[in-house]
Design a protein around this motif. Structure first.
Motif, PDB file in Angstrom:
ATOM      1  N   TYR A  36       0.804  -1.218   0.000  1.00 15.51           N
ATOM      2  CA  TYR A  36       0.000   0.000   0.000  1.00 15.51           C
ATOM      3  C   TYR A  36       0.837   1.268   0.000  1.00 15.51           C
ATOM      4  O   TYR A  36       0.345   2.357   0.299  1.00 15.51           O
ATOM      5  N   LEU A  42      -1.110   7.031   0.853  1.00 13.81           N
ATOM      6  CA  LEU A  42      -2.383   6.759   1.527  1.00 13.81           C
ATOM      7  C   LEU A  42      -3.302   7.973   1.458  1.00 13.81           C
ATOM      8  O   LEU A  42      -4.485   7.860   1.129  1.00 13.81           O
ATOM      9  N   ILE A  46      -6.955   7.745  -0.428  1.00 12.80           N
ATOM     10  CA  ILE A  46      -8.154   7.726   0.401  1.00 12.80           C
ATOM     11  C   ILE A  46      -8.604   9.163   0.658  1.00 12.80           C
ATOM     12  O   ILE A  46      -7.824   9.987   1.137  1.00 12.80           O
ATOM     13  N   VAL A  49      -8.966   9.875   5.349  1.00 12.56           N
ATOM     14  CA  VAL A  49      -8.296   8.873   6.178  1.00 12.56           C
ATOM     15  C   VAL A  49      -8.865   8.966   7.589  1.00 12.56           C
ATOM     16  O   VAL A  49      -8.866  10.048   8.194  1.00 12.56           O
ATOM     17  N   LEU A  53      -6.845   5.634  12.439  1.00 13.07           N
ATOM     18  CA  LEU A  53      -5.671   5.217  11.682  1.00 13.07           C
ATOM     19  C   LEU A  53      -4.596   6.303  11.714  1.00 13.07           C
ATOM     20  O   LEU A  53      -3.401   5.998  11.809  1.00 13.07           O
ATOM     21  N   ARG A  54      -4.988   7.564  11.649  1.00 14.40           N
ATOM     22  CA  ARG A  54      -4.000   8.652  11.711  1.00 14.40           C
ATOM     23  C   ARG A  54      -3.224   8.609  13.030  1.00 14.40           C
ATOM     24  O   ARG A  54      -1.997   8.738  13.040  1.00 14.40           O
ATOM     25  N   LEU A  92      -1.540  -2.302   7.361  1.00 14.84           N
ATOM     26  CA  LEU A  92      -1.466  -0.841   7.509  1.00 14.84           C
ATOM     27  C   LEU A  92      -0.673  -0.434   8.750  1.00 14.84           C
ATOM     28  O   LEU A  92      -0.875   0.649   9.306  1.00 14.84           O
ATOM     29  N   GLU A 232     -12.038   0.625  11.179  1.00 14.90           N
ATOM     30  CA  GLU A 232     -11.474   1.640  10.283  1.00 14.90           C
ATOM     31  C   GLU A 232     -10.454   1.017   9.334  1.00 14.90           C
ATOM     32  O   GLU A 232     -10.451   1.314   8.133  1.00 14.90           O
ATOM     33  N   ASN A 235     -12.128  -1.055   6.631  1.00 13.66           N
ATOM     34  CA  ASN A 235     -12.739  -0.186   5.611  1.00 13.66           C
ATOM     35  C   ASN A 235     -11.692   0.406   4.679  1.00 13.66           C
ATOM     36  O   ASN A 235     -11.891   0.459   3.458  1.00 13.66           O
ATOM     37  N   VAL A 236     -10.577   0.862   5.244  1.00 15.15           N
ATOM     38  CA  VAL A 236      -9.513   1.446   4.411  1.00 15.15           C
ATOM     39  C   VAL A 236      -8.902   0.377   3.502  1.00 15.15           C
ATOM     40  O   VAL A 236      -8.649   0.628   2.322  1.00 15.15           O
ATOM     41  N   GLN A 239     -11.110  -0.193   0.584  1.00 10.54           N
ATOM     42  CA  GLN A 239     -11.004   0.906  -0.390  1.00 10.54           C
ATOM     43  C   GLN A 239      -9.723   0.786  -1.205  1.00 10.54           C
ATOM     44  O   GLN A 239      -9.735   0.976  -2.430  1.00 10.54           O
ATOM     45  N   LEU A 240      -8.619   0.466  -0.528  1.00 10.28           N
ATOM     46  CA  LEU A 240      -7.337   0.349  -1.224  1.00 10.28           C
ATOM     47  C   LEU A 240      -7.345  -0.821  -2.198  1.00 10.28           C
ATOM     48  O   LEU A 240      -6.807  -0.724  -3.305  1.00 10.28           O
TER      49      LEU A 240
END
Length: 409
Positions: A36, A42, A46, A49, A53-54, A92, A232, A235-236, A239-240
């Motif tokens: 990724y 990222l 996305i 974000v 995750l941040r 991630l 989260e 979901n990310v 999307q990726l």
């Protein structure tokens, strides 16, 4: 230096290779594949974000830098900490990379030239020539990195390099635009992150906190999102994967990182690289047993209906959905997975490489990594995991299945 920096949040060096040419030898590093990209990519892939995750990224970067600064002897000063050099693995999780400018503390000398990425360099590095980098250099870079993660932007975007230099030289208090992070002060833990960021980019290097102090504060920020981080990440990842899938359909095979070139008559260099890749792939798979032939697969699945795909039987599909919907419940229950992982490894459901990756970090992290791996590896892996859990953690699995039946009713 990379071999010494063997840590959970530092990119692993697997080996080096040499190719003998007619006039010179070429060398390269072989590192773990990061599907990724980086934190920089990222934020470009996305749209929004998620904040959990941040804050996980910030905490893991701080942990990695704390290891370089306070655990390793002699310590390592990275000197180029920025979103491009913070990669993300298949879960991630952060992987610090690019040690091209890194120095052991003992070997650091005064340098006459400016090295590093200007936007992430402290004012004292630009103002004082010659300059001898210290740990405080990385702490300032972490502050700018934090600004980038909070704002989702690059600092001093579209500003000429000479202008940035003049800004910092004329006014040591010049920093990236605070309006872009102050927009989010109503978001949980953002005010605390801004406060830490401003301490880390203090114009007086001696006033900047060490990473040993920073990780205590980023840990609190990260913990505030523990209830949502798993969903989260799922979901990310979805999307990726969708973006990667659509991109792979529109790009040629030669553009794919994992695709080996197939010339009609391979030269010796290409042939050597392909052999080397195959060795790495086998090691990564944990030397699995021979694949089942097509005939064996047909015999094995002869009892299924002819118009049904092999992997779409209801129980297998349900297994993947079951794990994804119960991910948070399983993590919070914190079952002992040691025996589960041993059985999955024996069955070759997971490789040695995957097992080594999982068995790092807290119990919660290990469970989360295992579940993400099973979901990413597909329905069959999910089914294997559930079957083993049914044997070793009967009460938990019964409870989760009861919840599912109640929801259906």
């Amino acid at each position: 230096m990379m071999l010494r920096a063997n840590y959970t949040y530092v990119l692993r060096l697997l080996g080096i290779y040499e190719i003998e040419g007619r006039t010179e030898c070429k060398y390269g590093l072989v590192m773990e594949y990061m599907p990724y990209g980086s934190v920089y990519t990222l934020f470009h892939r996305i749209d929004n974000v998620p904040w959990g995750l941040r804050f996980q990224i910030l905490h893991q970067v701080a942990l990695g830098m704390n290891y370089l600064h306070h655990v390793l002897q002699p310590l390592i000063i990275h000197r180029d900490l920025k979103p491009h050099n913070v990669l993300l693995n298949k879960f991630l999780d952060v992987q610090l990379t690019d040690f091209g400018l890194a120095k052991n503390e003992a070997s650091v000398s005064s340098n006459q030239s400016i090295v590093g990425t200007l936007s992430y360099m402290p004012p004292e590095a630009i103002e004082s020539m010659p300059y001898k980098p210290t740990k405080e250099f990385d702490i300032y870079s972490f502050a700018i990195f934090t600004w980038s993660v909070l704002s989702g932007q690059e600092p001093y975007q579209h500003v000429d390099r000479k202008v940035i230099t003049m800004l910092l030289l004329l006014n040591q208090k010049s920093r990236p635009d605070m309006e872009l992070v102050n927009l989010w002060t109503s978001q949980k833990m953002v005010p605390e992150a801004i406060e830490l960021m401003q301490e880390c980019w203090d114009g007086d290097p001696g006033k900047r906190p060490s990473f040993s102090a920073i990780i205590e504060r980023t840990n609190e920020m990260n913990a505030a999102y523990v209830d949502v981080i798993d969903s989260e990440i799922i979901n990310v990842l979805n999307q990726l994967k969708q973006r990667n899938s659509s991109h792979s359909q529109t790009s040629s095979r030669s553009d794919c990182v994992r695709t080996d070139p197939k010339p009609s008559v391979p030269d010796s260099d290409t042939f050597s690289i392909n052999i080397f890749r195959e060795i790495l792939n086998r090691a990564e798979r944990g030397e699995p047993s021979a694949d089942v032939s097509d005939e064996d697969e047909e015999d094995k699945d002869s009892h299924t209906e002819s118009d049904s795909p092999k992997t779409s039987s209801p129980d297998i599909v349900d297994a993947a959905d079951f794990l994804q919907s119960n991910l948070s419940h399983i993590v919070q229950a914190k079952p002992d997975l040691n025996e589960v992982l041993d059985i999955l490894f024996t069955r070759r459901t997971i490789s040695q490489e995957e097992l080594d990756t999982i068995k790092v970090g807290s119990a919660h992290e290990q469970i989360r990594k295992t579940l993400h791996l099973m979901i990413r590896n597909g329905p069959e892996s999910c089914m294997e995991f559930i079957q083993v859990m049914d044997q070793l953690h009967v009460e938990l699995m019964t409870f989760l299945k009861d919840i599912k039946h109640q929801v259906k009713r």
